[in-house]
Design a protein around this motif. Structure first.
Motif, PDB file in Angstrom:
ATOM      1  N   VAL A 305     -21.547  12.104  79.840  1.00 29.73           N
ATOM      2  CA  VAL A 305     -21.443  10.656  79.958  1.00 29.73           C
ATOM      3  C   VAL A 305     -19.999  10.292  79.632  1.00 29.73           C
ATOM      4  CG1 VAL A 305     -22.261   8.441  79.074  1.00 29.73           C
ATOM      5  CG2 VAL A 305     -23.849  10.331  79.319  1.00 29.73           C
ATOM      6  N   THR A 306     -19.463   9.251  80.285  1.00 26.30           N
ATOM      7  CA  THR A 306     -18.059   8.883  80.076  1.00 26.30           C
ATOM      8  C   THR A 306     -17.938   7.423  79.637  1.00 26.30           C
ATOM      9  OG1 THR A 306     -17.829   8.383  82.429  1.00 26.30           O
ATOM     10  CG2 THR A 306     -17.181  10.587  81.693  1.00 26.30           C
ATOM     11  N   PRO A 307     -18.312   7.091  78.415  1.00 22.16           N
ATOM     12  CA  PRO A 307     -18.112   5.723  77.921  1.00 22.16           C
ATOM     13  C   PRO A 307     -16.629   5.453  77.703  1.00 22.16           C
ATOM     14  CG  PRO A 307     -18.842   7.133  76.148  1.00 22.16           C
ATOM     15  CD  PRO A 307     -18.914   7.963  77.395  1.00 22.16           C
ATOM     16  N   ALA A 308     -16.260   4.182  77.624  1.00 24.90           N
ATOM     17  CA  ALA A 308     -14.851   3.799  77.543  1.00 24.90           C
ATOM     18  C   ALA A 308     -14.523   3.110  76.236  1.00 24.90           C
ATOM     19  CB  ALA A 308     -14.475   2.896  78.713  1.00 24.90           C
ATOM     20  N   ILE A 309     -13.287   3.332  75.770  1.00 23.86           N
ATOM     21  CA  ILE A 309     -12.731   2.632  74.614  1.00 23.86           C
ATOM     22  C   ILE A 309     -11.834   1.518  75.147  1.00 23.86           C
ATOM     23  CG2 ILE A 309     -11.303   2.841  72.555  1.00 23.86           C
ATOM     24  CD1 ILE A 309     -11.992   5.813  72.489  1.00 23.86           C
ATOM     25  N   SER A 310     -12.227   0.282  74.950  1.00 21.86           N
ATOM     26  CA  SER A 310     -11.459  -0.853  75.456  1.00 21.86           C
ATOM     27  C   SER A 310     -10.192  -1.071  74.628  1.00 21.86           C
ATOM     28  CB  SER A 310     -12.308  -2.127  75.438  1.00 21.86           C
ATOM     29  OG  SER A 310     -13.377  -2.033  76.348  1.00 21.86           O
ATOM     30  N   GLY A 311      -9.111  -1.430  75.320  1.00 18.42           N
ATOM     31  CA  GLY A 311      -7.851  -1.692  74.627  1.00 18.42           C
ATOM     32  C   GLY A 311      -7.336  -0.488  73.881  1.00 18.42           C
ATOM     33  N   ALA A 312      -7.530   0.726  74.439  1.00 14.47           N
ATOM     34  CA  ALA A 312      -7.183   1.955  73.723  1.00 14.47           C
ATOM     35  C   ALA A 312      -5.695   2.052  73.417  1.00 14.47           C
ATOM     36  CB  ALA A 312      -7.630   3.168  74.540  1.00 14.47           C
ATOM     37  N   ASP A 313      -4.856   1.447  74.255  1.00 17.17           N
ATOM     38  CA  ASP A 313      -3.412   1.517  74.010  1.00 17.17           C
ATOM     39  C   ASP A 313      -2.984   0.644  72.841  1.00 17.17           C
ATOM     40  OD1 ASP A 313      -4.207  -0.606  75.757  1.00 17.17           O
ATOM     41  OD2 ASP A 313      -2.091  -1.042  76.116  1.00 17.17           O
ATOM     42  N   ARG A 314      -3.843  -0.288  72.406  1.00 21.07           N
ATOM     43  CA  ARG A 314      -3.489  -1.193  71.313  1.00 21.07           C
ATOM     44  C   ARG A 314      -4.071  -0.754  69.970  1.00 21.07           C
ATOM     45  NH1 ARG A 314      -5.202  -4.760  75.357  1.00 21.07           N
ATOM     46  NH2 ARG A 314      -7.089  -5.260  74.158  1.00 21.07           N
ATOM     47  N   LEU A 315      -4.869   0.287  69.963  1.00 19.90           N
ATOM     48  CA  LEU A 315      -5.473   0.749  68.714  1.00 19.90           C
ATOM     49  C   LEU A 315      -4.509   1.629  67.937  1.00 19.90           C
ATOM     50  CD1 LEU A 315      -9.070   1.774  69.915  1.00 19.90           C
ATOM     51  CD2 LEU A 315      -8.306  -0.425  69.016  1.00 19.90           C
ATOM     52  N   THR A 316      -4.637   1.601  66.616  1.00 18.03           N
ATOM     53  CA  THR A 316      -3.908   2.552  65.789  1.00 18.03           C
ATOM     54  C   THR A 316      -4.588   3.909  65.898  1.00 18.03           C
ATOM     55  OG1 THR A 316      -5.257   2.116  63.830  1.00 18.03           O
ATOM     56  CG2 THR A 316      -3.328   0.700  64.179  1.00 18.03           C
ATOM     57  N   LEU A 317      -3.933   4.942  65.397  1.00 21.10           N
ATOM     58  CA  LEU A 317      -4.551   6.270  65.428  1.00 21.10           C
ATOM     59  C   LEU A 317      -5.855   6.312  64.628  1.00 21.10           C
ATOM     60  CD1 LEU A 317      -1.492   8.694  65.267  1.00 21.10           C
ATOM     61  CD2 LEU A 317      -3.209   8.548  67.088  1.00 21.10           C
ATOM     62  N   PRO A 318      -5.911   5.729  63.408  1.00 19.83           N
ATOM     63  CA  PRO A 318      -7.202   5.713  62.706  1.00 19.83           C
ATOM     64  C   PRO A 318      -8.286   4.979  63.477  1.00 19.83           C
ATOM     65  CG  PRO A 318      -5.423   5.281  61.167  1.00 19.83           C
ATOM     66  CD  PRO A 318      -4.816   5.245  62.533  1.00 19.83           C
ATOM     67  N   GLU A 319      -7.929   3.884  64.151  1.00 27.69           N
ATOM     68  CA  GLU A 319      -8.917   3.160  64.948  1.00 27.69           C
ATOM     69  C   GLU A 319      -9.348   3.983  66.158  1.00 27.69           C
ATOM     70  OE1 GLU A 319      -7.710  -1.504  64.046  1.00 27.69           O
ATOM     71  OE2 GLU A 319      -6.714  -0.421  65.657  1.00 27.69           O
ATOM     72  N   THR A 320      -8.411   4.714  66.746  1.00 27.14           N
ATOM     73  CA  THR A 320      -8.768   5.601  67.859  1.00 27.14           C
ATOM     74  C   THR A 320      -9.748   6.665  67.393  1.00 27.14           C
ATOM     75  OG1 THR A 320      -6.604   5.248  68.892  1.00 27.14           O
ATOM     76  CG2 THR A 320      -7.848   7.175  69.591  1.00 27.14           C
ATOM     77  N   MET A 321      -9.482   7.238  66.224  1.00 26.26           N
ATOM     78  CA  MET A 321     -10.374   8.257  65.676  1.00 26.26           C
ATOM     79  C   MET A 321     -11.752   7.674  65.397  1.00 26.26           C
ATOM     80  SD  MET A 321     -10.311  11.497  64.699  1.00 26.26           S
ATOM     81  CE  MET A 321     -11.982  12.134  64.652  1.00 26.26           C
ATOM     82  N   ALA A 322     -11.797   6.487  64.816  1.00 27.03           N
ATOM     83  CA  ALA A 322     -13.083   5.848  64.521  1.00 27.03           C
ATOM     84  C   ALA A 322     -13.839   5.520  65.802  1.00 27.03           C
ATOM     85  CB  ALA A 322     -12.863   4.583  63.689  1.00 27.03           C
ATOM     86  N   SER A 323     -13.125   5.065  66.826  1.00 29.72           N
ATOM     87  CA  SER A 323     -13.773   4.751  68.100  1.00 29.72           C
ATOM     88  C   SER A 323     -14.358   5.997  68.732  1.00 29.72           C
ATOM     89  CB  SER A 323     -12.764   4.106  69.053  1.00 29.72           C
ATOM     90  OG  SER A 323     -12.331   2.861  68.567  1.00 29.72           O
ATOM     91  N   LEU A 324     -13.631   7.101  68.661  1.00 31.17           N
ATOM     92  CA  LEU A 324     -14.112   8.363  69.229  1.00 31.17           C
ATOM     93  C   LEU A 324     -15.388   8.815  68.525  1.00 31.17           C
ATOM     94  CD1 LEU A 324     -13.707  10.793  71.092  1.00 31.17           C
ATOM     95  CD2 LEU A 324     -12.225  11.797  69.325  1.00 31.17           C
ATOM     96  N   ARG A 325     -15.383   8.788  67.199  1.00 30.53           N
ATOM     97  CA  ARG A 325     -16.583   9.182  66.458  1.00 30.53           C
ATOM     98  C   ARG A 325     -17.763   8.282  66.774  1.00 30.53           C
ATOM     99  NH1 ARG A 325     -13.433  10.018  60.727  1.00 30.53           N
ATOM    100  NH2 ARG A 325     -12.959  12.256  60.928  1.00 30.53           N
TER     101      ARG A 325
END
Length: 426
Positions: A305-325
């Motif tokens: 499945v390929t869900p998306a992280i919205s606004g991924a370019d505006r997230l910090t690295l910790p937020e990117t990590m949290a979104s991935l988890r």
């Protein structure tokens, strides 16, 4: 009156099954509220409403499979649907008229104000009208709402806003700790220290149906999309050293994995090279309004499945990590939302954990690009004319030749490489 229809939750979806209704007749819904859980063969998806109004009737019982576009429910969208019940006027009293009260009667409120009050839960009898003849206006209702913190409306990142909604935290009560003055996910978690339990799975996927859905979509992709492939080897010495030092400074729960850096670099590159961030339609290429980074997640029973992280370019690295988890957890428990499954503008597949050296992926239509990362491995690499052993990763871009050429793809991979050489700036 409008119909809430079975949405298309992917390019390969022709029909879906209503697993569960999250609303009932008479409920008032806002745009973005969750109203139903739908089975798409690939995942159980929580579907949002795209209209504000009152649910009038549920047309399709839970457990029913219907084609995309079928009306599932009817929603009253007129102002009268959101207005409070009509107030009966008391019988006229004898004797002298009473002294005027300091509150405003409901019938002295303008129609827009009545609708807004019904949506926000404000009692009109407690609001002082400032309009002509003492009528309550929309602005009077806004002034009657609970006020934000003294410092005003503080900016909040998209992920932090969504996390606050899921954890039941009011963003108005939060104060930012980041130097830029923006409320981040860590501020939301600090206000909700108790870890939330994972949500139970709503639905067990049919492996055969999932495999058929993936097969149909990938067959269509290879049949319709003229793929071209570019490959680049990226030196991750600077990235891995920065990551090691970062993880030594933070608690275990806040540590990052290399995938977070790869995702963030890809999102920033997609913003810098917008020709690869968007969709190909019958009319041609349509660039995405923002970077919605699809992440290919393998399911334990097979398929992906390929869900998306919205606004991924505006997230910090910790937020990117949290979104991935968060995405991986909800993919495995079957609690994705419709917008997460259909929003992707470019997709990343990372098979490094499985030890593969490179990934030549298949584009997920209607997107026009897919980025693959292999395993990070220590290999011989020359730096400034000297041969040594460095941590390297092979990045591969699959591009749609209708939308771009190899020169654009090469610029994209070069941008990813450049970004990963300065991980502290991601």
């Amino acid at each position: 009156m409008t119909d809430f229809v079975m949405p298309s939750l992917g390019a390969d979806m022709d029909e879906g099954t209503v697993i569960e209704w999250l609303v009932k007749p008479g409920d008032v819904v806002e745009r973005g509220d969750l109203v139903a859980v739908v089975d798409t063969a690939k995942a159980a998806i929580e579907v949002e409403c795209f209209t504000a109004g009152k649910v009038r009737e549920l047309l399709v019982p839970a457990g029913t499979k219907v084609p995309v576009g079928t009306a599932l429910a009817t929603i009253d969208t007129g102002e009268e649907a959101l207005e409070p019940p009509e107030r009966k006027e008391p019988a006229p009293a004898t004797g002298p008229p009473p002294a005027p009260a300091h509150t405003t009667e409901i019938d002295l409120a303008s129609p827009p104000a009545r609708v807004f009050a019904a949506r926000t839960g404000v009692d009109l009898k407690t609001v002082h009208g400032t309009g002509r003849d003492g009528r309550v206006t929309h602005g009077d209702i806004e002034r009657a709402l609970p006020k934000p913190a003294a410092h005003g409306r503080t900016p909040i990142s998209p992920y932090a806003r969504r996390l606050a909604r899921e954890l039941g935290v009011d963003p108005v009560t939060l104060a930012p700790t980041a130097p830029d003055g923006i409320i981040r996910a860590k501020d939301v978690r600090a206000a909700h220290p108790a870890p939330s339990l994972p949500r139970p799975s709503r639905h067990t996927l049919d492996p055969d149906a999932l495999r058929q859905a993936v097969a149909a979509l990938m067959s269509r992709s290879k049949r319709e999309i003229p793929h071209y492939y570019l490959t680049s080897t990226i030196d991750l010495f600077a990235a891995t050293e920065w990551l090691r030092e970062h993880n030594l400074r933070v608690p275990v729960t806040e540590r990052l994995v290399p995938a977070a850096l790869l995702l963030k670099a890809t999102a920033l590159a997609a913003a810098a090279v917008p020709e690869l961030n968007g969709h190909w339609t019958d009319d041609g290429f349509r660039p995405g309004e923002s970077v919605k980074l699809g992440v290919a997640v393998a399911l334990r029973g097979g398929g992906l499945v390929t869900p998306a992280i919205s606004g991924a370019d505006r997230l910090t690295l910790p937020e990117t990590m949290a979104s991935l988890r968060d995405l991986v957890s909800r993919v495995r428990t079957g609690t994705l939302r419709a917008g997460e499954l259909t929003a992707g503008t470019i997709t990343v597949t990372d098979l490094g954990d499985n030890g593969v050296e490179s990934v030549h992926g298949v584009i997920y239509p209607p997107q026009v690009a897919l980025v693959g990362f292999g395993a990070i491995s220590r290999r011989p690499w020359a730096v400034d004319g000297l041969l040594g052993v460095r941590p390297l990763v092979t990045a591969t871009l699959a591009g749609d030749h209708r939308a771009t050429d190899g020169a654009t793809g090469a610029r994209f991979l070069k941008t990813v490489n450049t970004l990963l050489q300065s991980p502290e700036e991601l």
